[in-house]
Design a protein around this motif. Structure first.
Motif, short mmCIF file in Angstrom:
data_model
loop_
_atom_site.label_atom_id
_atom_site.label_comp_id
_atom_site.label_asym_id
_atom_site.label_seq_id
_atom_site.Cartn_x
_atom_site.Cartn_y
_atom_site.Cartn_z
N PRO A 19 0.81 -1.23 0.00
CA PRO A 19 0.00 0.00 0.00
C PRO A 19 0.85 1.28 0.00
CG PRO A 19 -0.89 -1.59 1.54
CD PRO A 19 0.42 -2.16 1.07
N GLU A 20 1.93 1.28 0.79
CA GLU A 20 2.77 2.48 0.85
C GLU A 20 3.38 2.78 -0.52
OE1 GLU A 20 2.96 -0.28 2.69
OE2 GLU A 20 3.79 0.12 4.69
N THR A 21 3.78 1.73 -1.25
CA THR A 21 4.36 1.92 -2.59
C THR A 21 3.33 2.49 -3.54
OG1 THR A 21 5.81 0.01 -2.20
CG2 THR A 21 5.58 0.78 -4.46
N ARG A 22 2.11 1.96 -3.48
CA ARG A 22 1.06 2.46 -4.38
C ARG A 22 0.71 3.92 -4.06
NH1 ARG A 22 -3.63 -1.58 -3.67
NH2 ARG A 22 -2.46 -2.32 -1.88
N LEU A 23 0.80 4.30 -2.81
CA LEU A 23 0.54 5.70 -2.45
C LEU A 23 1.58 6.62 -3.08
CD1 LEU A 23 -0.51 5.92 1.31
CD2 LEU A 23 -1.73 6.84 -0.68
N VAL A 24 2.85 6.24 -2.97
CA VAL A 24 3.91 7.08 -3.52
C VAL A 24 3.82 7.11 -5.04
CG1 VAL A 24 6.40 7.43 -3.70
CG2 VAL A 24 5.40 6.68 -1.54
N GLU A 62 -9.13 -1.29 0.03
CA GLU A 62 -8.50 -2.04 1.12
C GLU A 62 -9.42 -2.02 2.35
OE1 GLU A 62 -5.48 -3.56 1.24
OE2 GLU A 62 -4.93 -3.08 -0.84
N PRO A 63 -9.27 -3.01 3.24
CA PRO A 63 -10.11 -3.03 4.46
C PRO A 63 -9.96 -1.76 5.30
CG PRO A 63 -9.00 -5.14 4.15
CD PRO A 63 -8.43 -4.21 3.13
#
Length: 397
Positions: free
Chosen positions: A69-74, A98-99
């Motif tokens: 998730p952190e990678t997709r945010l960046v 995501e949940p």
């Protein structure tokens, strides 16, 4: 649960240099430390180094963490910076599925929708970001922008006030707040707010420009000049700053100084539509007027500012005035620039009236009357222009 790496803790705390130092050390220890690479990518985005951020994200992907998730945010943030809206939206939407969606995904989605001009779609996402993290000034600021566009003014003002309370150094909040007050005719309140902002962020050129403009709108030329001079002190090589000050020098009738500023830009090969327009105004205002140099300057202004209707209109007006003293056909050269002004700004009454006046002088009375009749049908036409159009139409009857 494993404790967050020190570089992530430092980044979230706002210690960017500490985060950079620790992340670089972690990468030296392990080239596959994807979280260190991701923190460095975040820092690259903060620094405006989009290419470096993209390269670091490739490293994260090679480390097998591209679905985190952190990678997709960046990655979504990088697409947003590049104006790649479909890619950014797709990533934000997967994160929201995501949940436990991260707050940044709601904010990012709202921001992208705002950049696409869809405040209706942006507002729910931004409201959710505010609800999840109410102490983040930027969340309130972007929500206020959406609410203004939705004409929910009271709510918008409340969120702007909250934004400034949380971050009194956020210049864009002052600017948006002031523009909203100006739009409502509250010029004094807008100036007070901009002065407050200028005290908090004294070297922000946007605040200084806005302060100069609102003072000029209130008839305070000296105050407008003072703010424009302060802006030039902040960015002495700024093309827009010098052009703006030159325009105010004309308002002060300090023609020599206005021309000197324009010549500074010309000497550096940085003339703009505004600086050429200022030159033209000076050449028209001197006694006696230097018509040929004014015409040349207006033509350059038209060329240098292809989306601005004003230089083309002023060029047409000058040609019209010059031709009125001669035979009817002498006003014909005014047609092309006036038609260009009308093409650039079909909603403006000024080029329409000038074209009708020119057509009347050329004997094209029916064309002039039709043009004026169409203009007078517009319910939004301001009283001053309605009166002028009616007067000219009466002359043609």
């Amino acid at each position: 649960m494993n404790a967050a790496p020190r570089y992530e803790t430092l980044f979230k705390a706002g210690d960017l240099e500490g985060a950079r130092r620790e992340a670089l050390l972690a990468r030296e220890r392990s080239a596959l430390d994807w979280r260190a690479l991701l923190t460095l990518a975040r820092l690259a985005l903060v620094d405006g180094e989009d290419a470096l951020a993209g390269s670091l994200l490739l490293g994260v992907s090679r480390a097998g963490a591209d679905t985190q998730p952190e990678t997709r945010l960046v990655a979504a943030a990088l697409h947003t910076r590049r104006g790649e809206w479909p890619q950014a939206l797709a990533l934000y939407q997967t994160l929201l599925a995501e949940p436990e969606p991260p707050t940044e995904a709601y904010f990012g989605l709202g921001y992208v929708r705002m950049e696409q001009g869809d405040a209706t779609a942006a507002q729910p996402a931004l409201s959710k970001a505010v609800a999840l993290e109410p102490r983040v000034a930027l969340h309130h600021f972007q929500l206020a922008r959406a609410l203004f566009l939705l004409d929910r003014m009271e709510e918008a003002f409340a969120h702007l006030e909250r934004s400034l309370h949380l971050d009194p150094w956020h210049a864009p909040s002052y600017l948006v707040f002031a523009r909203a007050l100006e739009a409502g005719g509250e010029l004094e309140a807008a100036e007070d707010l901009l002065r407050q902002g200028q005290k908090a962020v004294p070297d922000d050129v946007g605040l200084l420009k806005a302060l100069s403009d609102v003072r000029l709108a209130r008839g305070n030329v000296r105050g407008a000049v003072s703010a424009a001079e302060a802006r030039v002190r902040v960015e002495p090589e700024g093309v827009a700053a010098l052009g703006h000050l030159a325009r105010l020098r004309v308002t002060e009738r300090r023609f020599v100084e206005a021309l000197e500023l324009c010549l500074q830009l010309e000497a550096r090969g940085l003339s703009t539509g505004l600086s050429r327009s200022v030159e033209a105004l000076v050449f028209e205002a001197v006694d006696p007027p230097d018509v040929q140099r004014a015409l040349a300057a207006w033509r350059e202004a038209v060329r240098l500012s292809p989306d601005d209707w004003m230089p083309a209109w002023r060029l047409g007006l000058l040609l019209l005035r010059q031709g009125e003293a001669g035979p009817p056909e002498a006003v014909a050269p005014a047609r092309a620039p006036l038609e260009e002004a009308h093409r650039r700004a079909p909603h403006r009454p000024e080029p329409v009236l000038a074209l009708a006046r020119m057509e009347a002088l050329l004997g094209e009375r029916d064309a002039a009357k039709e043009r004026l009749t169409v203009l007078l049908r517009k319910p939004s036409l301001e009283p001053e222009w309605r009166e002028r159009a009616q007067a000219l139409l009466s002359e043609l009857d």
